[in-house]
Design a protein around this motif. Structure first.
Motif: not given
Length: 438
Positions: A324-328, A36-42, A164-173
C-alpha cells in the motif's frame, strides 16, 4: 488548490527528487550502495496480497506446475523494470510525464484512466489483504480493517519527511521479515524438492487448460504490474546522478542490478507461497483452497503446528503494508505526470488513498469474506489486461534515441522487451477469447 505545471520546472516525486547523494571519489561498492533501495520499493508490488491469491489458487489446484509462470513473469519484470530505470535516469522524467509530452491529449487521458484502473485493482488487493491479516491476527472485522488501512497515508508522509532512505529502510526490513516467515514455512511444509525444481520447466498443459491459463494470467498480472513501471521511472530520480554520460550509464547499470536483486527476492517469496500451497494443500487432497482465510485455517491442522498459520498471517500483514505504501506513491506519479497537477502533500495522499479505499469498502461491504478470493484473483487478471497500455509506451520510449541519446536501450534489450510485450498481448487475447466463447 489546483495549478497547471508545465514540463520544464516539473520534477517527479519532488519530496524525493535528487535527495540521495552519490559519492564521487569512492569505490564502485560504495557508489553502488547509494543506488540500493528503489528496487525494493518496486519489488514489494510483486509480492502483494494479490500474488498470494493467485499463488494459493495455483499451488493448491495444480501443484508445482505454475512455478514456471512465476519464473518467466519475474524474468519479464526484471527486463521491464531495468528499462523503466533507464528512461527515468536518461530523461529525468517519469513514464507518465513522457506520455504527456509525446501523445495527443485524448490518448494521454485514456492512458491516465487505464493507469488509474490498474492502481485501483492493485490497491483493492492490497487493502483487502491487509484487512484479512488484521482479522486473522487480532480479530478486527474485515470492513473496519479496510478503513484502518487509510492510516498508511500518514505513515508515508512521516517517512518522506524523514527522507527517502527511511522509507526504503522500512520496506527492505519488512521484505526481510516476509522472507524469514516463509523460510520457516517451507521447513514446516517439507515439499518435494525434485518436483519443485521440475515445476520451473514450462508445461504445454498450461495453455491447453483454461483453468490453468486463467490462474497463469493472474500470476502474470500479479507479477508484472503496470503501476510499478510508472513508479520505477520516478523513484530512480531520487539519486543525485551527475550530468556526464559515464555517470548516467553507471547509474543505469546500478539501478538495473538493484531492481533485479530485489525482484529475485520477490520471486523467492512468491515461489514459497505457491510451494507451500502445493506441498500442504495439493498433496493433502485440498485442491480447491483459494481463499486466504481458508488457507490460514487449514495450515495449522495440516502442518501440525499453529506456528505455520501465525507466520502466514504476519507475512501477509507485512506484504499488505509494504504494497500500500508503494501503490500510494505510484498513484501520485500517475496523477501528477499525466495531468500536470501539483497538490499539497496531505491532499495528494488523501486523494490517492481514497481512490482505492472507497471501492474496497464497497466491495467488502457487499461481498464480505466469501468473495475475497475471487476478487483478489480477478484484480490480478485486470492488472494483466492493463499491462499492454503501460508496456507499449515504455518500449517506445526505451528505444527512442532522440530522447535518450546514447542511453537508449541496446538492441538485445529491445528485442526481448518487444517479445515480452507480444507474449503479454497474446495471453490477454487468449483470455478474452475464452471468456467470450464461454
Amino acid at each position: 488548490m489546483l495549478t497547471r505545471v508545465e514540463p520544464p520546472p516539473e520534477v517527479s516525486l519532488p519530496e524525493m527528487h535528487r535527495s540521495v547523494r552519490v559519492p564521487d571519489a569512492a569505490g564502485w561498492l560504495r557508489r553502488f550502495s547509494a543506488f540500493l533501495g528503489p528496487g525494493y520499493l518496486v519489488a514489494v508490488g510483486y509480492m502483494d496480497p494479490g500474488n498470494w491469491a493467485t499463488a494459493l489458487a495455483g499451488g493448491s489446484a495444480f501443484g508445482y506446475t505454475l512455478l514456471s509462470v512465476a519464473l518467466l513473469s519475474c524474468l519479464m519484470a526484471m527486463l521491464l523494470q531495468a528499462l523503466s530505470a533507464r528512461i527515468g535516469i536518461a530523461t529525468g522524467r517519469d513514464l507518465a510525464q513522457l506520455c504527456r509530452d509525446r501523445f495527443p491529449r485524448p490518448v494521454n487521458y485514456a492512458l491516465w484512466l487505464l493507469a488509474e484502473v490498474a492502481i485501483c485493482a492493485t490497491d483493492l488487493a492490497e487493502l483487502i489483504g491487509t484487512a484479512i491479516a488484521l482479522e486473522l491476527l487480532f480479530g478486527i472485522p474485515l470492513l473496519l480493517g479496510v478503513v484502518l488501512t487509510a492510516l498508511d497515508a500518514l505513515l508515508i508522509l512521516w517517512l518522506q519527511h524523514r527522507g527517502v532512505r527511511w522509507l526504503e529502510a522500512l520496506v527492505a526490513g519488512l521484505i526481510v521479515m516476509i522472507f524469514g516467515c516463509f523460510a520457516v514455512q517451507l521447513a514446516l511444509a517439507q515439499p518435494d524438492w525434485a518436483a519443485v525444481f521440475a515445476g520451473y520447466i514450462p508445461q504445454r498443459s498450461i495453455l491447453a487448460d483454461e483453468a490453468q491459463l486463467y490462474i497463469a494470467i493472474g500470476i502474470l498480472g500479479a507479477t508484472v504490474m503496470p503501476h510499478n513501471l510508472y513508479l520505477h521511472t520516478a523513484v530512480v530520480q531520487s539519486r543525485a546522478v551527475g550530468a556526464s554520460q559515464a555517470e548516467r550509464r553507471e547509474a543505469i547499470r546500478f539501478a538495473a542490478i538493484d531492481s533485479s536483486l530485489a525482484l529475485g527476492l520477490a520471486l523467492l517469496v512468491n515461489s514459497a507461497i505457491l510451494v507451500t500451497a502445493a506441498a500442504v494443500f495439493h498433496a493433502g487432497g485440498r485442491t480447491e483452497v483459494a481463499e486466504i482465510q481458508e488457507a490460514y485455517a487449514l495450515l495449522a491442522p495440516m502442518v501440525g503446528t499453529t506456528l505455520a498459520a501465525t507466520l502466514f498471517a504476519v507475512a501477509l500483514l507485512a506484504c499488505g503494508l509494504n504494497a500500500t505504501v508503494t501503490a500510494t506513491l505510484a498513484g501520485q506519479v500517475v496523477m501528477e505526470g499525466f495531468l500536470g497537477l501539483r497538490l499539497p502533500p496531505v491532499v495528494r495522499r488523501l486523494i490517492t488513498r481514497l481512490v482505492a479505499i472507497i471501492p474496497a469498502i464497497v466491495v467488502t461491504w457487499l461481498q464480505g469474506e466469501s468473495g475475497t478470493a475471487q476478487l483478489l484473483v480477478l484484480s490480478q487478471v485486470v492488472l494483466c489486461l492493463q499491462l499492454p497500455f503501460a508496456v507499449i509506451p515504455l518500449m517506445l520510449f526505451a528505444g527512442d534515441r532522440r530522447r535518450l541519446g546514447a542511453e537508449a536501450a541496446p538492441r538485445w534489450q529491445l528485442l526481448l522487451g518487444w517479445a515480452s510485450t507480444v507474449v503479454i498481448v497474446a495471453l490477454n487475447l487468449k483470455l478474452l477469447w475464452g471468456i467470450l466463447a464461454g
